[in-house]
Design an enzyme around this catalytic site. Structure first.
Site, PDB file in Angstrom:
ATOM      1  N   ASN A  81       0.849  -1.197   0.000  1.00  0.00           N
ATOM      2  CA  ASN A  81       0.000   0.000   0.000  1.00  0.00           C
ATOM      3  C   ASN A  81       0.881   1.241   0.000  1.00  0.00           C
ATOM      4  O   ASN A  81       2.109   1.149  -0.035  1.00  0.00           O
ATOM      5  CB  ASN A  81      -0.949  -0.016   1.206  1.00  0.00           C
ATOM      6  CG  ASN A  81      -0.187  -0.055   2.508  1.00  0.00           C
ATOM      7  OD1 ASN A  81       0.549   0.877   2.834  1.00  0.00           O
ATOM      8  ND2 ASN A  81      -0.333  -1.141   3.253  1.00  0.00           N
ATOM      9  N   PRO A  88      -3.061 -11.634  10.813  1.00  0.00           N
ATOM     10  CA  PRO A  88      -3.352 -11.345  12.229  1.00  0.00           C
ATOM     11  C   PRO A  88      -3.435  -9.844  12.455  1.00  0.00           C
ATOM     12  O   PRO A  88      -2.734  -9.074  11.793  1.00  0.00           O
ATOM     13  CB  PRO A  88      -2.145 -11.936  12.967  1.00  0.00           C
ATOM     14  CG  PRO A  88      -1.077 -12.098  11.938  1.00  0.00           C
ATOM     15  CD  PRO A  88      -1.745 -12.246  10.608  1.00  0.00           C
ATOM     16  N   ASP A  89      -4.315  -9.432  13.365  1.00  0.00           N
ATOM     17  CA  ASP A  89      -4.389  -8.015  13.728  1.00  0.00           C
ATOM     18  C   ASP A  89      -3.372  -7.803  14.860  1.00  0.00           C
ATOM     19  O   ASP A  89      -3.590  -8.241  15.998  1.00  0.00           O
ATOM     20  CB  ASP A  89      -5.797  -7.657  14.175  1.00  0.00           C
ATOM     21  CG  ASP A  89      -5.946  -6.150  14.373  1.00  0.00           C
ATOM     22  OD1 ASP A  89      -5.024  -5.539  14.961  1.00  0.00           O
ATOM     23  OD2 ASP A  89      -6.965  -5.597  13.935  1.00  0.00           O
ATOM     24  N   ILE A  90      -2.275  -7.138  14.534  1.00  0.00           N
ATOM     25  CA  ILE A  90      -1.158  -7.031  15.485  1.00  0.00           C
ATOM     26  C   ILE A  90      -1.559  -6.206  16.706  1.00  0.00           C
ATOM     27  O   ILE A  90      -1.372  -6.626  17.857  1.00  0.00           O
ATOM     28  CB  ILE A  90       0.074  -6.416  14.780  1.00  0.00           C
ATOM     29  CG1 ILE A  90       0.453  -7.267  13.559  1.00  0.00           C
ATOM     30  CG2 ILE A  90       1.245  -6.288  15.751  1.00  0.00           C
ATOM     31  CD1 ILE A  90       1.490  -6.634  12.650  1.00  0.00           C
ATOM     32  N   LYS A 133     -13.107   2.213  15.721  1.00  0.00           N
ATOM     33  CA  LYS A 133     -11.887   1.406  15.622  1.00  0.00           C
ATOM     34  C   LYS A 133     -11.194   1.308  16.982  1.00  0.00           C
ATOM     35  O   LYS A 133     -10.693   0.270  17.365  1.00  0.00           O
ATOM     36  CB  LYS A 133     -10.960   2.020  14.577  1.00  0.00           C
ATOM     37  CG  LYS A 133      -9.960   1.061  14.038  1.00  0.00           C
ATOM     38  CD  LYS A 133      -9.293   1.571  12.781  1.00  0.00           C
ATOM     39  CE  LYS A 133     -10.081   1.208  11.539  1.00  0.00           C
ATOM     40  NZ  LYS A 133      -9.408   1.591  10.305  1.00  0.00           N
ATOM     41  N   ASP A 159      -4.371  -6.275   5.306  1.00  0.00           N
ATOM     42  CA  ASP A 159      -5.375  -7.062   6.015  1.00  0.00           C
ATOM     43  C   ASP A 159      -5.393  -8.511   5.553  1.00  0.00           C
ATOM     44  O   ASP A 159      -5.754  -9.397   6.309  1.00  0.00           O
ATOM     45  CB  ASP A 159      -6.766  -6.434   5.806  1.00  0.00           C
ATOM     46  CG  ASP A 159      -6.877  -5.114   6.570  1.00  0.00           C
ATOM     47  OD1 ASP A 159      -6.319  -5.037   7.674  1.00  0.00           O
ATOM     48  OD2 ASP A 159      -7.503  -4.161   6.055  1.00  0.00           O
ATOM     49  N   LYS A 184     -10.537  -2.218  18.664  1.00  0.00           N
ATOM     50  CA  LYS A 184      -9.179  -2.728  18.931  1.00  0.00           C
ATOM     51  C   LYS A 184      -8.885  -2.751  20.436  1.00  0.00           C
ATOM     52  O   LYS A 184      -7.832  -3.211  20.865  1.00  0.00           O
ATOM     53  CB  LYS A 184      -8.132  -1.855  18.238  1.00  0.00           C
ATOM     54  CG  LYS A 184      -8.370  -1.665  16.756  1.00  0.00           C
ATOM     55  CD  LYS A 184      -7.343  -2.351  15.912  1.00  0.00           C
ATOM     56  CE  LYS A 184      -7.748  -2.254  14.463  1.00  0.00           C
ATOM     57  NZ  LYS A 184      -6.871  -2.973  13.561  1.00  0.00           N
ATOM     58  N   LYS A 192       7.338 -17.394 -10.921  1.00  0.00           N
ATOM     59  CA  LYS A 192       6.616 -16.234 -11.456  1.00  0.00           C
ATOM     60  C   LYS A 192       5.385 -16.714 -12.249  1.00  0.00           C
ATOM     61  O   LYS A 192       5.501 -17.627 -13.069  1.00  0.00           O
ATOM     62  CB  LYS A 192       7.560 -15.434 -12.360  1.00  0.00           C
ATOM     63  CG  LYS A 192       6.940 -14.144 -12.824  1.00  0.00           C
ATOM     64  CD  LYS A 192       7.866 -13.347 -13.699  1.00  0.00           C
ATOM     65  CE  LYS A 192       7.108 -12.149 -14.239  1.00  0.00           C
ATOM     66  NZ  LYS A 192       7.753 -11.554 -15.394  1.00  0.00           N
ATOM     67  N   PHE A 249      -3.253   3.754  15.210  1.00  0.00           N
ATOM     68  CA  PHE A 249      -3.408   4.793  14.189  1.00  0.00           C
ATOM     69  C   PHE A 249      -4.497   4.327  13.238  1.00  0.00           C
ATOM     70  O   PHE A 249      -4.635   3.133  13.005  1.00  0.00           O
ATOM     71  CB  PHE A 249      -2.099   4.979  13.405  1.00  0.00           C
ATOM     72  CG  PHE A 249      -1.274   6.110  13.926  1.00  0.00           C
ATOM     73  CD1 PHE A 249      -0.566   5.979  15.110  1.00  0.00           C
ATOM     74  CD2 PHE A 249      -1.208   7.317  13.235  1.00  0.00           C
ATOM     75  CE1 PHE A 249       0.182   7.031  15.612  1.00  0.00           C
ATOM     76  CE2 PHE A 249      -0.458   8.373  13.717  1.00  0.00           C
ATOM     77  CZ  PHE A 249       0.241   8.226  14.911  1.00  0.00           C
TER      78      PHE A 249
END
Ligand code: CTP
Length: 407
Positions: free
Chosen positions: A212, A309-311, A341, A281, A345, A291, A327
């Site tokens: 990203n 995993p959501d750290i 959020k 995600d 979280k 390739k 953040f």
């Protein structure tokens, strides 16, 4: 408001004899570019290595070299030159000059100015490795530290004499960083701060992947500000092209799972966790070994995704978590998504911004979300904003064996 990092600071920069004098031309430029005014004072020996003309041109002020310089109205340059200074920096500081300082000797303008000062003194040693290791030098340096003098460096590596070892002067950029750090209040002293930054990269095959637009600048700026505030900072970075901030321990990772593993490993030694990384995600469930080829007549490739995993949420869920800060980069409706959020979280503080207005830019505008409500901070340069945010986080994070300053 002048947002330059050293705006309003006045430094006396003293040069003593050594080949590292050439580095002071660049250091002077960095200091003046950051808004400081720089008064150059040189010993006789220093003028053998770089000329006062060069230093005057770069600092934009007359250079002083002699105790008997009659340009100062009362003829007391050793008093007058230091009175308006926020600090005296001796760079390069030679073996001889360190010895003089340690013994309180004053037989030229610069040494007299140092002993007559009423401001902090920083020295940046530069010498041959044997001169640095010599027990007399080590005794002098220990004495100076004991006297409250800040010793920056020295570095290790190749020396002008051809030998290799400790004694090289810090590079101009590192000296600049150390001077900036010196002026910051040590609000995180003794606290261990873990920060994730940048994007993650999820491979599809050996040459392609999903990532990203996060540049890592916000996370790196926070790491720098936290280190300047005296924190013991561990930065876990995804693939970014940024220099490691001065005084920060950096660990590079590629994927979300690698970031997760690195964070989980570091968490037991963490007091404050700041998750700034834009973690992917999803990842593909099967990374092609070779390739993926574009073959005429073949169906287009398709991928099955699995969730990463959501750290942040995983750290916040631990039985004894560090103080967790999240953040959120949203594309709209920040006020709603930010608080949602934070609750989802389960973190005490979430810093929200609008992604398209910040990715890759040098400035940012953020909102702090916490149980008691939200606070909007004005748009600011990421470096200065980082300092403000570190101040906000330090106020809220519980101190060892105590409460936060806000509770
Ligand atoms: N985060 C994390 N691990 C993940 C995803 C996010 O640690 N797998 C952290 C980020 O570093 C950030 C916060 O969680 O501090 C919010 O990230 P964001 O991508 O906005 O959250 P998501 O849960 O992915 O929500 P969204 O549906 O908006 O993508």
């Amino acid at each position: 408001m002048d947002t330059a990092e050293l705006a309003g600071k006045h430094l006396v920069l003293g040069l003593t004899g050594g080949i590292a004098c050439y580095k002071i031309a660049e250091l002077t430029r960095l200091l003046t570019k950051a808004g400081a005014t720089v008064q150059i004072v040189m010993t006789d020996a220093a003028t053998q290595f770089i000329t006062p003309v060069t230093m005057q041109a770069l600092s934009g002020r007359p250079v002083y070299t002699s105790q008997w310089d009659a340009r100062i109205a009362n003829n007391m340059p050793h008093i007058d030159l230091s009175r308006e200074a926020d600090a005296i920096v001796i760079a390069p500081a030679s073996t001889d000059f360190l010895a003089k300082l340690a013994h309180g000797r004053c037989d030229d303008l610069l040494s007299t100015l140092c002993i007559a000062r009423d401001c902090p003194l920083l020295v940046v040693p530069a010498m041959n490795r044997q001169m640095w290791q010599n027990s007399a030098t080590q005794r002098n340096v220990a004495q100076l530290r004991g006297d409250g003098v800040e010793v920056l460096g020295p570095d290790s590596g190749a020396q002008a004499c051809g030998e290799v070892g400790d004694g090289r002067m810090l590079e101009p950029s590192a000296t600049f960083e150390a001077i900036c750090a010196f002026f910051q209040p040590k609000i995180l002293r003794g606290r261990r701060v873990l920060i994730t930054a940048g994007p993650t990269f999820e491979p599809l095959d050996p040459v392609r992947g999903i990532t990203n637009r996060s540049s890592g600048k916000m996370g790196f700026s926070l790491a720098r500000a936290a280190a300047q505030a005296g924190g013991d900072v561990h930065l876990i970075a995804g693939p970014v092209a940024l220099e490691t901030p001065w005084g920060v321990y950096r660990e590079d990772v590629q994927t979300a799972r690698q970031m997760y593993d690195a964070v989980m490993h570091a968490t037991p030694d963490t007091d404050i966790f700041i998750a700034v990384a834009a973690v992917a995600d999803w990842r593909v469930d099967h990374v092609s070994e070779h390739k993926i080829k574009k073959t005429a007549g073949q169906p287009l490739p398709s991928f099955n995704f699995v969730e990463n995993p959501d750290i942040l949420a995983s750290v916040a869920k631990l039985p004894n978590p560090p103080y967790c800060v999240g953040f959120a980069a949203e594309s709209g409706d920040l006020d709603v998504h930010g608080e949602d959020k934070r609750v989802r979280k389960n973190v005490p503080l979430l810093i929200g911004n609008l992604g398209p207005l910040t990715f890759g830019r040098d400035d940012n505008e953020v909102v702090l979300f916490e149980a008691s409500g939200k606070t909007r901070l004005p748009r600011a340069d990421k470096k200065l904003l980082a300092r403000t945010l570190i101040g906000e986080i330090a106020k809220r994070a519980p101190r060892v064996g105590g409460d936060s300053l806000l509770s």
